[in-house]
Write a protein that holds these residues in place. Structure first.
Motif, PDB file in Angstrom:
ATOM      1  N   HIS A   1      36.215  63.342   8.546  1.00  0.00           N
ATOM      2  CA  HIS A   1      35.659  62.310   7.681  1.00  0.00           C
ATOM      3  C   HIS A   1      34.130  62.400   7.661  1.00  0.00           C
ATOM      4  O   HIS A   1      33.464  61.845   8.536  1.00  0.00           O
ATOM      5  N   MET A  58      30.674  61.149   6.559  1.00  0.00           N
ATOM      6  CA  MET A  58      30.156  59.862   6.062  1.00  0.00           C
ATOM      7  C   MET A  58      29.049  60.145   5.053  1.00  0.00           C
ATOM      8  O   MET A  58      27.864  59.968   5.308  1.00  0.00           O
ATOM      9  N   SER A  59      29.455  60.630   3.885  1.00  0.00           N
ATOM     10  CA  SER A  59      28.496  61.061   2.876  1.00  0.00           C
ATOM     11  C   SER A  59      29.154  61.042   1.512  1.00  0.00           C
ATOM     12  O   SER A  59      30.367  61.252   1.388  1.00  0.00           O
ATOM     13  N   ASP A  60      28.341  60.812   0.474  1.00  0.00           N
ATOM     14  CA  ASP A  60      28.864  60.829  -0.893  1.00  0.00           C
ATOM     15  C   ASP A  60      29.406  62.199  -1.270  1.00  0.00           C
ATOM     16  O   ASP A  60      30.292  62.310  -2.115  1.00  0.00           O
ATOM     17  N   ASP A  61      28.875  63.254  -0.645  1.00  0.00           N
ATOM     18  CA  ASP A  61      29.348  64.601  -0.974  1.00  0.00           C
ATOM     19  C   ASP A  61      30.402  65.083   0.017  1.00  0.00           C
ATOM     20  O   ASP A  61      30.480  66.269   0.349  1.00  0.00           O
ATOM     21  N   PHE A  62      31.256  64.158   0.471  1.00  0.00           N
ATOM     22  CA  PHE A  62      32.269  64.489   1.477  1.00  0.00           C
ATOM     23  C   PHE A  62      33.216  65.587   1.009  1.00  0.00           C
ATOM     24  O   PHE A  62      33.657  66.414   1.808  1.00  0.00           O
ATOM     25  N   ASP A  83      32.526  68.174  -0.964  1.00  0.00           N
ATOM     26  CA  ASP A  83      31.843  69.462  -0.806  1.00  0.00           C
ATOM     27  C   ASP A  83      31.754  69.878   0.662  1.00  0.00           C
ATOM     28  O   ASP A  83      31.880  71.067   0.988  1.00  0.00           O
ATOM     29  N   LYS A  86      25.224  65.793   8.355  1.00  0.00           N
ATOM     30  CA  LYS A  86      25.768  64.484   7.982  1.00  0.00           C
ATOM     31  C   LYS A  86      26.632  63.953   9.123  1.00  0.00           C
ATOM     32  O   LYS A  86      27.178  64.707   9.916  1.00  0.00           O
TER      33      LYS A  86
END
Length: 196
Positions: A19, A21-25, A27, A75
């Motif tokens: 998991h 913790m990022s908007d680009d998870f 990618d 991240k």
């Protein structure tokens, strides 16, 4: 269709989730998958987790490499896994036992420095003095990383490679300790903003 039952101690399975913790998870996860050679394990991914099955060396190699490649993005990444060996309700299907024990992803990650905090719990099922075995393996982890107690688990802190190496060693030692079915749960956190 129900899978074939298998209680063999030379086949290890792991079910895990990564998991970021990022908007680009997406990618980050797909990038890690592109970097990792999974040819020596059977694998299946669904909307909850990924499962891999094979020899202990290759199951730990794949899960360690996937985590390391996701964490090297910088991240915050959380990893949850359950490792199992000897499960009487498990499956032997598609487990490739003819590939030797040389981890194919080790060269790419062996020099990666990544601090992590982790918790793990061991469950040797079907054995006698299981608490003695658990305490022995917690003590063995101290050769790899910093170990302390935590509610319902044992806390580990140190380099990710060493955490995974220690987890693999104590899991295998638990299997060799004679329990017919062994389970280990693991939670690992890298690049957490709460780490000082």
């Amino acid at each position: 269709m129900q899978e074939q039952s298998c209680g063999r101690n030379d086949i290890v399975s792991a079910s895990f989730s990564i998991h970021p913790m990022s908007d680009d998870f997406i990618d980050i996860i797909l990038g890690a998958l592109e970097e990792v050679d999974t040819s020596n394990v059977w694998s299946k991914t669904d909307d909850v987790s990924t499962s891999v099955r094979g020899t202990s060396a290759h199951v730990f190699d794949v899960t360690k490499a996937l985590f390391m490649h996701a964490a090297k993005t910088g991240k915050h990444v959380a990893f949850q896994a359950t490792y199992s060996c000897g499960c009487p309700g498990g499956s032997c299907e598609d487990a490739n036992l003819e590939v030797g024990d040389i981890p194919v992803n080790n060269e790419k990650i062996k020099d990666t420095k990544q601090y992590v905090a982790a918790k793990f719990s061991l469950y040797p099922l079907g054995g006698g003095n299981y608490m003695d075995l658990i305490y022995q393996q917690i003590e063995a982890m101290k050769a790899f990383v910093t170990v302390s107690s935590a509610p319902l688990a044992t806390r580990l802190e140190g380099e990710a490679i060493q955490v995974f190496n220690g987890l693999e060693k104590v899991f295998n030692a638990t299997v060799e300790g004679g329990s017919s079915h062994n389970v280990m749960t693991v939670s690992i956190s890298a690049n957490s903003p709460s780490h000082n």
